[in-house]
Design a protein around this motif. Sequence first.
Motif, PDB file in Angstrom:
ATOM      1  N   GLN A   1    -102.516  24.950   4.537  1.00 24.03           N
ATOM      2  CA  GLN A   1    -103.251  24.070   3.626  1.00 24.03           C
ATOM      3  C   GLN A   1    -103.244  24.697   2.241  1.00 24.03           C
ATOM      4  O   GLN A   1    -103.637  25.855   2.076  1.00 24.03           O
ATOM      5  CB  GLN A   1    -104.691  23.863   4.111  1.00 24.03           C
ATOM      6  CG  GLN A   1    -105.411  22.832   3.248  1.00 24.03           C
ATOM      7  CD  GLN A   1    -106.805  22.507   3.726  1.00 24.03           C
ATOM      8  OE1 GLN A   1    -107.489  23.360   4.302  1.00 24.03           O
ATOM      9  NE2 GLN A   1    -107.252  21.284   3.478  1.00 24.03           N
TER      10      GLN A   1
ATOM     11  N   ILE B   1    -103.777  27.618  12.748  1.00 24.80           N
ATOM     12  CA  ILE B   1    -102.975  27.504  13.968  1.00 24.80           C
ATOM     13  C   ILE B   1    -103.087  26.109  14.589  1.00 24.80           C
ATOM     14  O   ILE B   1    -104.139  25.473  14.519  1.00 24.80           O
ATOM     15  CB  ILE B   1    -103.366  28.597  14.986  1.00 24.80           C
ATOM     16  CG1 ILE B   1    -102.295  28.735  16.066  1.00 24.80           C
ATOM     17  CG2 ILE B   1    -104.743  28.328  15.592  1.00 24.80           C
ATOM     18  CD1 ILE B   1    -102.447  29.980  16.926  1.00 24.80           C
ATOM     19  N   ARG B   2    -101.979  25.653  15.160  1.00 26.20           N
ATOM     20  CA  ARG B   2    -101.925  24.388  15.889  1.00 26.20           C
ATOM     21  C   ARG B   2    -101.296  24.648  17.240  1.00 26.20           C
ATOM     22  O   ARG B   2    -100.303  25.375  17.335  1.00 26.20           O
ATOM     23  CB  ARG B   2    -101.055  23.364  15.125  1.00 26.20           C
ATOM     24  CG  ARG B   2    -101.560  23.045  13.716  1.00 26.20           C
ATOM     25  CD  ARG B   2    -102.862  22.295  13.798  1.00 26.20           C
ATOM     26  NE  ARG B   2    -103.492  21.947  12.539  1.00 26.20           N
ATOM     27  CZ  ARG B   2    -104.609  22.516  12.084  1.00 26.20           C
ATOM     28  NH1 ARG B   2    -105.161  23.541  12.724  1.00 26.20           N
ATOM     29  NH2 ARG B   2    -105.179  22.075  10.989  1.00 26.20           N
TER      30      ARG B   2
ATOM     31  N   ASN C   1    -106.857  33.500   9.358  1.00 29.98           N
ATOM     32  CA  ASN C   1    -108.177  33.664   9.964  1.00 29.98           C
ATOM     33  C   ASN C   1    -108.119  34.720  11.054  1.00 29.98           C
ATOM     34  O   ASN C   1    -107.213  34.705  11.887  1.00 29.98           O
ATOM     35  CB  ASN C   1    -108.640  32.340  10.570  1.00 29.98           C
ATOM     36  CG  ASN C   1    -108.865  31.286   9.497  1.00 29.98           C
ATOM     37  OD1 ASN C   1    -109.860  31.321   8.786  1.00 29.98           O
ATOM     38  ND2 ASN C   1    -107.895  30.392   9.357  1.00 29.98           N
TER      39      ASN C   1
ATOM     40  N   GLU D   1    -103.794  28.568   3.147  1.00 24.83           N
ATOM     41  CA  GLU D   1    -104.419  29.143   4.340  1.00 24.83           C
ATOM     42  C   GLU D   1    -103.594  28.745   5.553  1.00 24.83           C
ATOM     43  O   GLU D   1    -103.242  27.577   5.720  1.00 24.83           O
ATOM     44  CB  GLU D   1    -105.853  28.624   4.503  1.00 24.83           C
ATOM     45  CG  GLU D   1    -106.511  29.125   5.799  1.00 24.83           C
ATOM     46  CD  GLU D   1    -107.973  28.685   5.967  1.00 24.83           C
ATOM     47  OE1 GLU D   1    -108.470  27.878   5.162  1.00 24.83           O
ATOM     48  OE2 GLU D   1    -108.594  29.180   6.931  1.00 24.83           O
TER      49      GLU D   1
ATOM     50  N   PRO E   1    -103.781  20.381   6.015  1.00 27.66           N
ATOM     51  CA  PRO E   1    -102.878  21.392   6.585  1.00 27.66           C
ATOM     52  C   PRO E   1    -101.554  20.727   6.967  1.00 27.66           C
ATOM     53  O   PRO E   1    -101.560  19.621   7.520  1.00 27.66           O
ATOM     54  CB  PRO E   1    -103.634  21.872   7.832  1.00 27.66           C
ATOM     55  CG  PRO E   1    -105.073  21.586   7.544  1.00 27.66           C
ATOM     56  CD  PRO E   1    -105.070  20.324   6.734  1.00 27.66           C
TER      57      PRO E   1
ATOM     58  N   TYR F   1    -108.805  18.101   1.480  1.00 29.90           N
ATOM     59  CA  TYR F   1    -107.907  16.969   1.689  1.00 29.90           C
ATOM     60  C   TYR F   1    -107.445  16.343   0.372  1.00 29.90           C
ATOM     61  O   TYR F   1    -106.380  15.746   0.311  1.00 29.90           O
ATOM     62  CB  TYR F   1    -108.581  15.918   2.574  1.00 29.90           C
ATOM     63  CG  TYR F   1    -108.843  16.370   3.993  1.00 29.90           C
ATOM     64  CD1 TYR F   1    -108.281  17.553   4.488  1.00 29.90           C
ATOM     65  CD2 TYR F   1    -109.649  15.617   4.858  1.00 29.90           C
ATOM     66  CE1 TYR F   1    -108.524  17.971   5.793  1.00 29.90           C
ATOM     67  CE2 TYR F   1    -109.889  16.033   6.170  1.00 29.90           C
ATOM     68  CZ  TYR F   1    -109.331  17.204   6.621  1.00 29.90           C
ATOM     69  OH  TYR F   1    -109.566  17.607   7.919  1.00 29.90           O
TER      70      TYR F   1
ATOM     71  N   SER G   1    -110.397  36.494  14.082  1.00 30.51           N
ATOM     72  CA  SER G   1    -111.655  36.379  14.809  1.00 30.51           C
ATOM     73  C   SER G   1    -112.111  37.734  15.327  1.00 30.51           C
ATOM     74  O   SER G   1    -111.391  38.734  15.256  1.00 30.51           O
ATOM     75  CB  SER G   1    -111.546  35.347  15.924  1.00 30.51           C
ATOM     76  OG  SER G   1    -110.409  35.599  16.689  1.00 30.51           O
TER      77      SER G   1
ATOM     78  N   PRO H   1    -107.793  23.978  16.975  1.00 32.68           N
ATOM     79  CA  PRO H   1    -108.120  25.394  17.189  1.00 32.68           C
ATOM     80  C   PRO H   1    -109.520  25.634  17.742  1.00 32.68           C
ATOM     81  O   PRO H   1    -109.705  26.527  18.564  1.00 32.68           O
ATOM     82  CB  PRO H   1    -107.944  26.037  15.816  1.00 32.68           C
ATOM     83  CG  PRO H   1    -107.786  24.932  14.845  1.00 32.68           C
ATOM     84  CD  PRO H   1    -107.354  23.724  15.595  1.00 32.68           C
TER      85      PRO H   1
ATOM     86  N   ARG I   1    -117.658  24.104   3.354  1.00 31.55           N
ATOM     87  CA  ARG I   1    -117.516  22.669   3.099  1.00 31.55           C
ATOM     88  C   ARG I   1    -118.853  21.928   3.058  1.00 31.55           C
ATOM     89  O   ARG I   1    -119.000  20.949   2.337  1.00 31.55           O
ATOM     90  CB  ARG I   1    -116.635  22.106   4.223  1.00 31.55           C
ATOM     91  CG  ARG I   1    -116.411  20.647   4.238  1.00 31.55           C
ATOM     92  CD  ARG I   1    -115.137  20.324   4.995  1.00 31.55           C
ATOM     93  NE  ARG I   1    -115.162  20.795   6.384  1.00 31.55           N
ATOM     94  CZ  ARG I   1    -115.597  20.040   7.406  1.00 31.55           C
ATOM     95  NH1 ARG I   1    -116.025  18.823   7.197  1.00 31.55           N
ATOM     96  NH2 ARG I   1    -115.572  20.509   8.637  1.00 31.55           N
TER      97      ARG I   1
ATOM     98  N   ASP J   1    -115.151  33.854   4.848  1.00 32.36           N
ATOM     99  CA  ASP J   1    -115.001  32.430   5.179  1.00 32.36           C
ATOM    100  C   ASP J   1    -116.356  31.781   5.453  1.00 32.36           C
ATOM    101  O   ASP J   1    -117.295  32.466   5.852  1.00 32.36           O
ATOM    102  CB  ASP J   1    -114.122  32.331   6.441  1.00 32.36           C
ATOM    103  CG  ASP J   1    -113.370  31.022   6.530  1.00 32.36           C
ATOM    104  OD1 ASP J   1    -113.610  30.125   5.701  1.00 32.36           O
ATOM    105  OD2 ASP J   1    -112.523  30.907   7.435  1.00 32.36           O
ATOM    106  N   ASP J   2    -116.419  30.474   5.249  1.00 30.41           N
ATOM    107  CA  ASP J   2    -117.611  29.669   5.606  1.00 30.41           C
ATOM    108  C   ASP J   2    -118.886  30.239   4.995  1.00 30.41           C
ATOM    109  O   ASP J   2    -119.954  30.213   5.622  1.00 30.41           O
ATOM    110  CB  ASP J   2    -117.791  29.595   7.140  1.00 30.41           C
ATOM    111  CG  ASP J   2    -116.557  29.050   7.850  1.00 30.41           C
ATOM    112  OD1 ASP J   2    -115.717  28.412   7.179  1.00 30.41           O
ATOM    113  OD2 ASP J   2    -116.428  29.264   9.062  1.00 30.41           O
TER     114      ASP J   2
ATOM    115  N   GLU K   1    -112.817  16.770  -1.156  1.00 29.86           N
ATOM    116  CA  GLU K   1    -112.191  15.526  -0.706  1.00 29.86           C
ATOM    117  C   GLU K   1    -112.027  14.499  -1.809  1.00 29.86           C
ATOM    118  O   GLU K   1    -111.283  13.538  -1.657  1.00 29.86           O
ATOM    119  CB  GLU K   1    -112.974  14.931   0.478  1.00 29.86           C
ATOM    120  CG  GLU K   1    -112.901  15.819   1.718  1.00 29.86           C
ATOM    121  CD  GLU K   1    -113.546  15.209   2.954  1.00 29.86           C
ATOM    122  OE1 GLU K   1    -114.129  14.112   2.857  1.00 29.86           O
ATOM    123  OE2 GLU K   1    -113.444  15.855   4.026  1.00 29.86           O
TER     124      GLU K   1
END
Length: 277
Positions: free
Chosen positions: A45, A62-63, A118, A59, A264, A259, A120, A74, A204, A180-181, A240
């Motif tokens: 993204q 994963i998909r 990212n 960024e 992404p 977006y 974890s 994810p 977000r 993050d976040d 957005e």
Amino acid sequence: SAKEKGKNIFCFYNKEMDKALQEQFELEWSLRKAIEQNQFKLFYQPIIDLKRMKICGAEALIRWIHPEKGFIPPLSFIPIAEQTGLISKIGEWVISRSVSDLKEIKMAINDSFYVSVNVSLKEFSTSNFVDNVLYSINSLKIEPTEFGIEITESVAMVDPQKTIGILNFLKERGIKILLDDFGTGYSSLNYLKQLPIDIVKIDRSFIQNMTYDQKEQKMAKSLIDLSHILDLKVVAEGIEDERQAELLKTFSCDFGQGYLFGKPMPKEELLELAKRF
Ligand code: C2E
Ligand code: MG
Ligand code: MG
Ligand code: MG
């Protein structure tokens, strides 16, 4: 009899538990298979420099493309991967693939560009995490400053001293550390003070309502100001619409992601976008 009833109730719960366990085992089993058969893909993204209105990085997200079930997001498998320890294999793949993709992107666009991944909790705590990052970067001659790791406050929470040690080690070698976040954890401000961070990603949830909720707007502005006072750069997540982007620009937010600029996407699409933008 009561005894019989009790038995039935016991059996009922047992069946429910069996079902949940069964699903968990199936997911774990297919996750192992996914690793063997390489059913993962990295999407990217774009992250935009809001002053120049240009793409400056991306960024990696994963998909999992399951052969029968199709796309699995994810958040439906990363937690199981964490619980079972499979995250370390997945994480290793994410790092080496994102670094080789970054190499390709840089050769194609001939400009500075960064990719963040990212990481974890379990992955971060494995003993070879740091070596894996440094090895991947060094072997492809990637500038460490063009590679970033995104951690959340929960990663930092478990063993703050150890976390700080690892982050300092990576940061000293030039790797960017992103929080993050930001704003969603219990003690965000404490971590902001303690952790060796370069970039804060404002969650977000603050951006979503800022154009019609004065309080949220003031919160977002204050988080940006606070980050700047601490010499940190800021990414706003989940942009957005144009009004959000305009407001964030007036607040001197450094970078934006969402977006509005791009969902992404596969690396090939990112390359196309980067050439135009
Ligand atoms: P995150 O790191 O906070 O990533 C941002 C998430 O927000 C992504 O969801 C992205 O698609 C979504 N998003 C971005 N812009 C917008 C927007 O404008 N509107 C809305 N509604 N959503 C937006 P995604 O890709 O489903 O990833 C979810 C989470 O899964 C990530 O949150 C991250 O915590 C985790 N994750 C993703 N990839 C990896 C990975 O490779 N390793 C690990 N450990 N975790 C990952
Ligand atoms: Mg992230
Ligand atoms: Mg985020
Ligand atoms: Mg998130």
